[in-house]
Motif scaffolding. Structure first.
Motif, short mmCIF file in Angstrom:
data_model
loop_
_atom_site.label_atom_id
_atom_site.label_comp_id
_atom_site.label_asym_id
_atom_site.label_seq_id
_atom_site.Cartn_x
_atom_site.Cartn_y
_atom_site.Cartn_z
N GLN A 252 -36.29 9.02 13.84
CA GLN A 252 -35.34 9.96 13.23
C GLN A 252 -35.44 9.91 11.71
OE1 GLN A 252 -31.43 9.01 14.56
NE2 GLN A 252 -31.41 10.62 16.10
N ALA A 253 -35.53 8.70 11.18
CA ALA A 253 -35.61 8.54 9.73
C ALA A 253 -36.89 9.18 9.21
CB ALA A 253 -35.58 7.05 9.36
N LEU A 254 -37.98 8.99 9.92
CA LEU A 254 -39.25 9.58 9.51
C LEU A 254 -39.15 11.11 9.51
CD1 LEU A 254 -42.26 9.37 8.80
CD2 LEU A 254 -42.75 9.23 11.24
N ALA A 255 -38.58 11.65 10.59
CA ALA A 255 -38.45 13.11 10.69
C ALA A 255 -37.58 13.63 9.55
CB ALA A 255 -37.85 13.49 12.04
N TYR A 256 -36.49 12.90 9.24
CA TYR A 256 -35.59 13.31 8.17
C TYR A 256 -36.32 13.32 6.83
CZ TYR A 256 -31.56 13.33 5.07
OH TYR A 256 -30.66 13.66 4.09
N PHE A 257 -37.09 12.25 6.57
CA PHE A 257 -37.82 12.18 5.30
C PHE A 257 -38.84 13.30 5.18
CE2 PHE A 257 -35.93 8.05 4.77
CZ PHE A 257 -35.78 7.98 3.39
N LEU A 258 -39.50 13.59 6.29
CA LEU A 258 -40.51 14.66 6.26
C LEU A 258 -39.85 15.99 5.91
CD1 LEU A 258 -42.81 13.86 9.30
CD2 LEU A 258 -43.24 13.48 6.88
N LYS A 259 -38.65 16.20 6.49
CA LYS A 259 -37.95 17.46 6.27
C LYS A 259 -37.43 17.58 4.84
CE LYS A 259 -36.11 18.70 10.59
NZ LYS A 259 -35.09 18.15 11.46
N HIS A 260 -36.86 16.47 4.34
CA HIS A 260 -36.12 16.56 3.08
C HIS A 260 -36.87 16.05 1.85
CE1 HIS A 260 -32.50 17.86 5.14
NE2 HIS A 260 -32.83 16.99 6.08
N TYR A 261 -37.88 15.24 2.06
CA TYR A 261 -38.55 14.65 0.89
C TYR A 261 -40.05 14.90 0.91
CZ TYR A 261 -34.16 12.14 0.35
OH TYR A 261 -32.85 11.82 0.20
N SER A 262 -40.47 15.87 1.73
CA SER A 262 -41.90 16.13 1.82
C SER A 262 -42.45 16.54 0.47
CB SER A 262 -42.16 17.21 2.85
OG SER A 262 -43.48 17.65 2.73
N ASN A 263 -43.66 16.05 0.12
CA ASN A 263 -44.29 16.38 -1.16
C ASN A 263 -44.57 17.87 -1.29
OD1 ASN A 263 -44.32 13.77 -1.93
ND2 ASN A 263 -46.36 13.37 -1.06
N GLU A 264 -44.75 18.53 -0.16
CA GLU A 264 -45.13 19.93 -0.21
C GLU A 264 -43.95 20.85 -0.54
OE1 GLU A 264 -48.41 18.86 3.04
OE2 GLU A 264 -46.86 20.31 3.59
N ASP A 265 -42.72 20.32 -0.43
CA ASP A 265 -41.56 21.19 -0.67
C ASP A 265 -41.44 21.56 -2.15
OD1 ASP A 265 -40.94 21.23 1.90
OD2 ASP A 265 -39.29 19.79 1.81
#
Ligand code: ATP
Length: 213
Positions: free
Chosen positions: A200-213
């Motif tokens: 869950q933490a990984l998915a959250y980080f990908l959603k909110h802190y992804s470098n591509e955003d």
């Protein structure tokens, strides 16, 4: 553990197995030396942290030379007690527990699951990955005194009761894969791995802190 171990900060100690595995690979490929930059890229720890960590090991890298791979390897081997087998018990031979028994851990380091427990009569008496499975009722009589570590892969509701019995039996450390937060005396070390929380933490980080955003 050797005596120098007490001087190494815990955060550094946690990175030791990571360094150790990478250096083993380097050694196997015939490399004699490695720079903190190379190490940094391989193990994804910044090079300043690596240099600080290694200074605790008495390994001082030389500019333009880097670190001596053999020196580091022999240090890690001693520090991680690689020459000594750490025996492990596994409690709960469900899907996760069965996977651990089949995998066992001898390829990467000297820890080995030597005994397992469950309450399911269909599993008791079997061997998986060469590891015998006993009934949990036999914990006190069958768990050898030279097994310091237990892996918990039981339902969360059973975790605390089993933990109390393991502590009573003299276990020193528990790798807890259940979501339960365990109460133990201070001298017992618990490492908690909750796979669904990690995911869950990984998915959250990908959603909110992804470098591509
Ligand atoms: P997982 O994928 O988490 O391993 P599972 O779905 O295969 O789980 P669980 O219900 O989580 O099964 O149980 C894991 C294992 O723990 C099972 O083999 C079950 O028989 C065993 N178990 C359940 N309660 C206890 C207990 N009190 N003591 C020891 N083993 C138990």
């Amino acid at each position: 553990m050797n005596q120098d171990q007490s001087k190494i900060p815990q955060a550094t100690a946690k990175r030791l197995p990571l360094y150790y595995r990478f250096l083993q690979n380097l050694h196997a490929s015939g490399k004699q030396r490695v720079s903190s930059q190379e190490l940094s890229e391989a193990v994804k720890v910044d090079s300043a942290t690596i240099r600080r960590d290694f200074s605790y090991f008495g390994a001082l890298g030389k500019k333009g030379y880097g670190y001596n791979v053999n020196y580091l390897l022999s240090f890690f081997r001693k520090t991680l007690d690689q020459d000594e087998l750490t025996k492990v018990a596994l409690i709960g031979v469900g899907n996760l527990g069965t996977a651990f028994l089949n995998y066992n851990f001898t390829k990467n380091n000297n820890t080995q699951i030597v005994i397992a427990f469950d309450i399911n009569k269909r599993k008791v008496g079997m061997k998986i990955g060469g590891v015998p499975i006993y009934h949990l009722d036999q914990l006190e009589s069958e768990l050898p005194d030279d097994v310091p570590v237990a892996i918990l892969t039981v339902p969360a509701t059973a975790a605390q009761g089993i933990t109390d019995r393991l502590v009573e039996k003299g276990i020193k450390g528990i790798l807890n894969f259940t979501p339960a937060r365990l109460n133990v005396p201070d001298k017992i070390r618990i490492h908690h791995i909750d796979l669904s929380v990690e995911l869950q933490a990984l998915a959250y980080f990908l959603k909110h802190y992804s470098n591509e955003d």
